[in-house]
Design a protein around this motif. Structure first.
Motif, mmCIF file in Angstrom:
data_model
loop_
_atom_site.group_PDB
_atom_site.id
_atom_site.type_symbol
_atom_site.label_atom_id
_atom_site.label_comp_id
_atom_site.label_asym_id
_atom_site.label_seq_id
_atom_site.Cartn_x
_atom_site.Cartn_y
_atom_site.Cartn_z
ATOM 1 N N ILE A 199 3.757 -3.587 1.033
ATOM 2 C CA ILE A 199 2.704 -3.054 1.902
ATOM 3 C C ILE A 199 1.331 -3.388 1.334
ATOM 4 N N GLU A 200 1.194 -3.272 0.031
ATOM 5 C CA GLU A 200 -0.079 -3.599 -0.606
ATOM 6 C C GLU A 200 -0.433 -5.064 -0.385
ATOM 7 N N ALA A 201 0.543 -5.943 -0.572
ATOM 8 C CA ALA A 201 0.294 -7.370 -0.365
ATOM 9 C C ALA A 201 -0.033 -7.671 1.089
ATOM 10 N N GLN A 202 0.647 -7.011 2.005
ATOM 11 C CA GLN A 202 0.395 -7.226 3.429
ATOM 12 C C GLN A 202 -0.977 -6.726 3.853
ATOM 13 N N ASN A 203 -1.551 -5.832 3.050
ATOM 14 C CA ASN A 203 -2.909 -5.350 3.303
ATOM 15 C C ASN A 203 -3.923 -6.044 2.391
ATOM 16 N N PHE A 204 -3.513 -7.180 1.828
ATOM 17 C CA PHE A 204 -4.389 -8.073 1.070
ATOM 18 C C PHE A 204 -4.882 -7.490 -0.248
ATOM 19 N N TYR A 205 -4.056 -6.629 -0.843
ATOM 20 C CA TYR A 205 -4.238 -6.249 -2.240
ATOM 21 C C TYR A 205 -3.218 -7.030 -3.067
ATOM 22 N N ARG A 206 -3.588 -7.384 -4.284
ATOM 23 C CA ARG A 206 -2.703 -8.151 -5.155
ATOM 24 C C ARG A 206 -1.678 -7.214 -5.798
ATOM 25 N N PRO A 207 -0.396 -7.384 -5.484
ATOM 26 C CA PRO A 207 0.607 -6.464 -6.035
ATOM 27 C C PRO A 207 0.799 -6.682 -7.527
#
Length: 368
Positions: free
Chosen positions: A297-305
């Motif tokens: 979810i974090e990656a899909q919201n453009f945060y680097r997991p």
């Protein structure tokens, strides 16, 4: 990202609005203890209420995460959790919590803002050791957002000090993201071989070009994207990608030659969680941010997991420092960037003292 979708902090604090259901177990091994207030609540059929005070650009991330956590918690513990979200400039949010806004957890833009809450006696010492990677489950960096075609030909930090360029960036006095922006710029000019005095002059020129100094990162995005002010937005990476997604064909991301690794920090507000009887669910809520489900979810919201295997899924090979659209294959992370980190500045306590405290460098270049 629309202005009419953004709840003010005052409304959230006063009315406890924006309730989003959430729920269940974490990757760091936390669990609900037998006999805890959560178990008592479950036995009585009560709903557990949790407040997450976060910073500006995490609205979309936590709207998605809270739904997943709700199901997780319901499945694992058989109990409903309702979450109140509060968003604003990270520095301002930290002060609000320190001054009485009752947050069970904080998910702020940087360790230094969480330390403000800790200094108020609300968070126990050692909060950066509570979770993996200094209690930073996801990271970001700082990029530029320009209008389609990049009409002012803005490619690196030195372009932001040209007289013909209007800059949008938030105020470091109220925004954690703005502190990251400032430090990334400082690092660039340092890498150009400038001494401290020369760097101060360059930063002063940059801020002399600032058209609007908003209180938070989302407000700055609104000024640039919706109000059409300025020529370039210094932005969180995730904010820039959300703009590409919402306004296809209207904006481009420019990745500068150097930037900074931004590490948002999460923590349980221990004194409030004890008062509310939410300590166990608060720990679970933050711990589950490290789960594979949450990392996606974090990656899909453009945060680097932070999980390497998931991070690697989103990395692409960049042949240009300009990004004009969301990649069709979902790979959006440009891994070929020279990133410094807060340790380069001596940690957050030293960085605040040198640059953001009253009378420090930022005051000397901007607030005269």
């Amino acid at each position: 990202m629309k202005k009419n979708k953004i709840l003010s902090l005052a409304i959230v604090a006063a009315l406890s609005t924006s309730l989003i259901a959430c729920g269940n177990s974490s990757s760091n091994g936390s669990s609900v203890a037998e006999g805890s207030d959560e178990i008592k609540a479950a036995n009585s059929g009560e709903v557990i209420e949790l407040t997450n005070v976060s910073y500006d650009p995490t609205r979309e991330l936590y709207a998605a995460y809270n739904e997943v956590f709700a199901k997780h918690y319901q499945d694992e513990f058989g109990q409903t959790v309702e979450i109140t979200q509060s968003h604003g400039g990270s520095g301002k949010q930290a002060l609000e919590v320190a001054n009485g806004l009752e947050a069970d957890v904080v998910t702020l833009a940087l360790e230094g803002d969480v330390q403000v809450v800790a200094d108020a006696g609300l968070i126990d010492d050692g909060f950066t050791s509570e979770y993996e990677l200094d209690s930073s489950p996801y990271t970001s960096t700082i990029v530029f957002l320009v209008r389609s075609g990049n009409p002012k030909k803005i490619y690196d930090w030195n372009d932001l000090i040209r007289e013909d360029v209007g800059v949008i960036t938030p105020n470091p006095k109220t925004s954690g993201g703005a502190m990251w922006n400032y430090l990334a710029a400082w690092y660039y000019f340092e890498q150009q071989g400038q001494n401290d005095s020369e760097i101060l002059d360059s930063i002063k020129q940059l801020y002399a070009n600032v058209v609007v100094l908003d209180s938070g990162a989302r407000g700055a995005t609104t000024s640039f994207v919706e109000n059409k002010q300025g020529d370039v937005l210094i932005a969180w990476e995730n904010e820039a990608f959300l703009s590409l997604k919402e306004y296809p064909g209207e904006y481009e991301i420019v990745v500068p030659s150097v930037s900074i690794l931004c590490q948002p920090t999460v923590a349980v507000v221990d004194e409030v969680a004890k008062k509310h009887g939410t300590a166990d669910v608060a720990k679970e809520y933050l711990g589950y941010l490290y789960s594979d489900e949450a990392q996606e979810i974090e990656a899909q919201n453009f945060y680097r997991p932070s999980t390497k295997s998931i991070y690697d899924k989103y990395v692409f090979t960049a042949d240009s420092n300009t990004i004009t659209e969301i990649p069709a294959d979902g790979k959006w992370i440009n891994d070929n960037v020279n990133l410094t980190d807060i340790n380069h500045f001596g940690g957050w306590a030293q960085a605040r003292a040198d640059h953001f405290a009253d009378g420090a460098n930022f005051d000397s270049i901007y607030e005269q």
